[in-house]
Design a protein around this motif. Structure first.
Motif, mmCIF file in Angstrom:
data_model
loop_
_atom_site.group_PDB
_atom_site.id
_atom_site.type_symbol
_atom_site.label_atom_id
_atom_site.label_comp_id
_atom_site.label_asym_id
_atom_site.label_seq_id
_atom_site.Cartn_x
_atom_site.Cartn_y
_atom_site.Cartn_z
ATOM 1 N N PRO A 161 22.736 9.030 51.666
ATOM 2 C CA PRO A 161 22.951 7.706 51.079
ATOM 3 C C PRO A 161 21.675 6.901 50.871
ATOM 4 O O PRO A 161 21.530 6.204 49.859
ATOM 5 C CB PRO A 161 23.872 7.021 52.094
ATOM 6 C CG PRO A 161 24.607 8.137 52.749
ATOM 7 C CD PRO A 161 23.606 9.258 52.831
ATOM 8 N N HIS A 162 20.720 6.986 51.799
ATOM 9 C CA HIS A 162 19.474 6.215 51.680
ATOM 10 C C HIS A 162 18.718 6.599 50.412
ATOM 11 O O HIS A 162 18.255 5.728 49.673
ATOM 12 C CB HIS A 162 18.582 6.457 52.894
ATOM 13 C CG HIS A 162 17.239 5.793 52.787
ATOM 14 N ND1 HIS A 162 17.046 4.458 53.080
ATOM 15 C CD2 HIS A 162 16.030 6.273 52.395
ATOM 16 C CE1 HIS A 162 15.782 4.142 52.864
ATOM 17 N NE2 HIS A 162 15.136 5.222 52.470
ATOM 18 N N THR A 163 18.606 7.906 50.156
ATOM 19 C CA THR A 163 17.875 8.371 48.968
ATOM 20 C C THR A 163 18.563 7.905 47.692
ATOM 21 O O THR A 163 17.908 7.451 46.750
ATOM 22 C CB THR A 163 17.763 9.908 48.980
ATOM 23 O OG1 THR A 163 17.073 10.326 50.159
ATOM 24 C CG2 THR A 163 17.018 10.407 47.766
ATOM 25 N N ALA A 164 19.884 8.018 47.655
ATOM 26 C CA ALA A 164 20.619 7.586 46.465
ATOM 27 C C ALA A 164 20.452 6.090 46.237
ATOM 28 O O ALA A 164 20.262 5.635 45.098
ATOM 29 C CB ALA A 164 22.094 7.934 46.615
ATOM 30 N N ALA A 165 20.502 5.303 47.320
ATOM 31 C CA ALA A 165 20.437 3.843 47.195
ATOM 32 C C ALA A 165 19.050 3.352 46.808
ATOM 33 O O ALA A 165 18.914 2.324 46.136
ATOM 34 C CB ALA A 165 20.871 3.193 48.507
ATOM 35 N N GLN A 166 18.007 4.068 47.222
ATOM 36 C CA GLN A 166 16.634 3.630 46.983
ATOM 37 C C GLN A 166 16.029 4.213 45.711
ATOM 38 O O GLN A 166 14.857 3.988 45.426
ATOM 39 C CB GLN A 166 15.754 4.004 48.186
ATOM 40 C CG GLN A 166 16.157 3.338 49.491
ATOM 41 C CD GLN A 166 16.085 1.828 49.419
ATOM 42 O OE1 GLN A 166 15.106 1.262 48.915
ATOM 43 N NE2 GLN A 166 17.114 1.154 49.908
ATOM 44 N N THR A 167 16.813 4.938 44.947
ATOM 45 C CA THR A 167 16.326 5.558 43.713
ATOM 46 C C THR A 167 17.372 5.353 42.615
ATOM 47 O O THR A 167 18.439 4.773 42.856
ATOM 48 C CB THR A 167 16.086 7.069 43.895
ATOM 49 O OG1 THR A 167 17.353 7.731 44.067
ATOM 50 C CG2 THR A 167 15.214 7.351 45.116
ATOM 51 N N ILE A 168 17.071 5.867 41.434
ATOM 52 C CA ILE A 168 18.027 5.724 40.328
ATOM 53 C C ILE A 168 19.109 6.806 40.351
ATOM 54 O O ILE A 168 19.966 6.820 39.478
ATOM 55 C CB ILE A 168 17.317 5.736 38.962
ATOM 56 C CG1 ILE A 168 16.612 7.071 38.709
ATOM 57 C CG2 ILE A 168 16.337 4.579 38.855
ATOM 58 C CD1 ILE A 168 16.043 7.200 37.302
ATOM 59 N N LEU A 169 19.096 7.671 41.376
ATOM 60 C CA LEU A 169 20.134 8.688 41.465
ATOM 61 C C LEU A 169 21.528 8.073 41.531
ATOM 62 O O LEU A 169 22.501 8.621 41.003
ATOM 63 C CB LEU A 169 19.915 9.583 42.686
ATOM 64 C CG LEU A 169 19.050 10.830 42.515
ATOM 65 C CD1 LEU A 169 18.978 11.604 43.811
ATOM 66 C CD2 LEU A 169 19.563 11.716 41.392
ATOM 67 N N SER A 170 21.639 6.918 42.193
ATOM 68 C CA SER A 170 22.946 6.279 42.336
ATOM 69 C C SER A 170 23.517 5.825 40.992
ATOM 70 O O SER A 170 24.726 5.604 40.861
ATOM 71 C CB SER A 170 22.848 5.074 43.276
ATOM 72 O OG SER A 170 21.923 4.123 42.774
ATOM 73 N N GLU A 171 22.647 5.699 39.976
ATOM 74 C CA GLU A 171 23.090 5.271 38.649
ATOM 75 C C GLU A 171 23.365 6.441 37.709
ATOM 76 O O GLU A 171 23.859 6.244 36.591
ATOM 77 C CB GLU A 171 22.046 4.354 38.012
ATOM 78 C CG GLU A 171 21.739 3.100 38.828
ATOM 79 C CD GLU A 171 20.767 2.184 38.126
ATOM 80 O OE1 GLU A 171 20.565 2.324 36.907
ATOM 81 O OE2 GLU A 171 20.181 1.320 38.809
#
Length: 212
Positions: A161-171
């Motif tokens: 979750p941290h990586t997704a939230a801190q990068t554009i992967l979550s979008e």
């Protein structure tokens, strides 16, 4: 050189397109600290040179070759981008060796939740896949990630979750294009082995003989 640890997600303010090139202006809150004209910043994994900057962001030129080999040509005002400054000599090596030179592009084929993690499956061509190994490293839009599975036409990574939230992967959504950079060590090893004279070539038998 970069490490694939994203420092900030910026927003494209404007893209001025020429005949075969572009100039991009990117808004950022912290990436400009300690920045100088001529410094390198990885934008979605692509190494760009800062041409000007202020406390609200920076500008960089994007040449024809870069537009052809990466997804930067699709950027527009409002696009979110991963940003990482070049690694200082006294910095921590949190990811892996990332040059900012894109090897190819991939397409997100599936996004699957797995408890607290998210699996991203990326389809790509043989030119990139030849250097992808399970538990090896790959940079996806500049993010240092560990390959969890390798498929005939792509690979999968499991993202916390941290990586997704801190990068554009979550979008990202299925069908989106991502920039891919292979681990440079694999490319250098292949080149060196291919350039060895036949009589001194390193083979599997040679390595086994000496305990490797």
């Amino acid at each position: 050189m970069f490490t694939g640890i994203i420092e900030e997600v910026g927003k494209v303010q404007s893209v001025r397109k020429g005949k075969d090139s572009a100039a991009v202006s990117i808004g950022a809150k912290t990436i400009w600290e300690g920045l100088r004209s001529g410094d390198s910043i990885a934008v979605n994994g692509v190494c760009l040179t800062v041409t000007s900057f202020s406390q609200s962001g920076f500008t960089a030129d994007v040449m024809h070759e870069t537009l052809n080999r990466s997804s930067l040509g699709s950027l527009c005002a409002g696009s979110a981008v991963n940003l990482e400054r070049a690694m200082p000599a006294n910095g921590r090596f949190g990811g892996h060796i990332v040059s900012g030179h894109i090897d190819g592009m991939g397409t997100i084929a599936a996004i699957t939740k797995d408890d607290n993690a998210v699996w991203y499956t990326v389809k790509t061509g043989p030119r990139v896949l030849r250097y992808i190994i399970e538990k090896g490293s790959v940079a996806v839009d500049g993010i240092s990630l560990t390959v969890a599975k390798v498929h005939n036409d792509g690979f999968s990574v499991s993202v916390i979750p941290h990586t997704a939230a801190q990068t554009i992967l979550s979008e990202k959504r299925v069908g989106d294009i991502v920039n891919l950079e292979n681990d440079c060590i694999a490319k250098y090893v292949e080149r060196l082995l291919g350039s060895q004279p036949p009589k001194t070539a390193i083979t599997a038998e040679f390595l086994a003989k000496y305990g490797f």
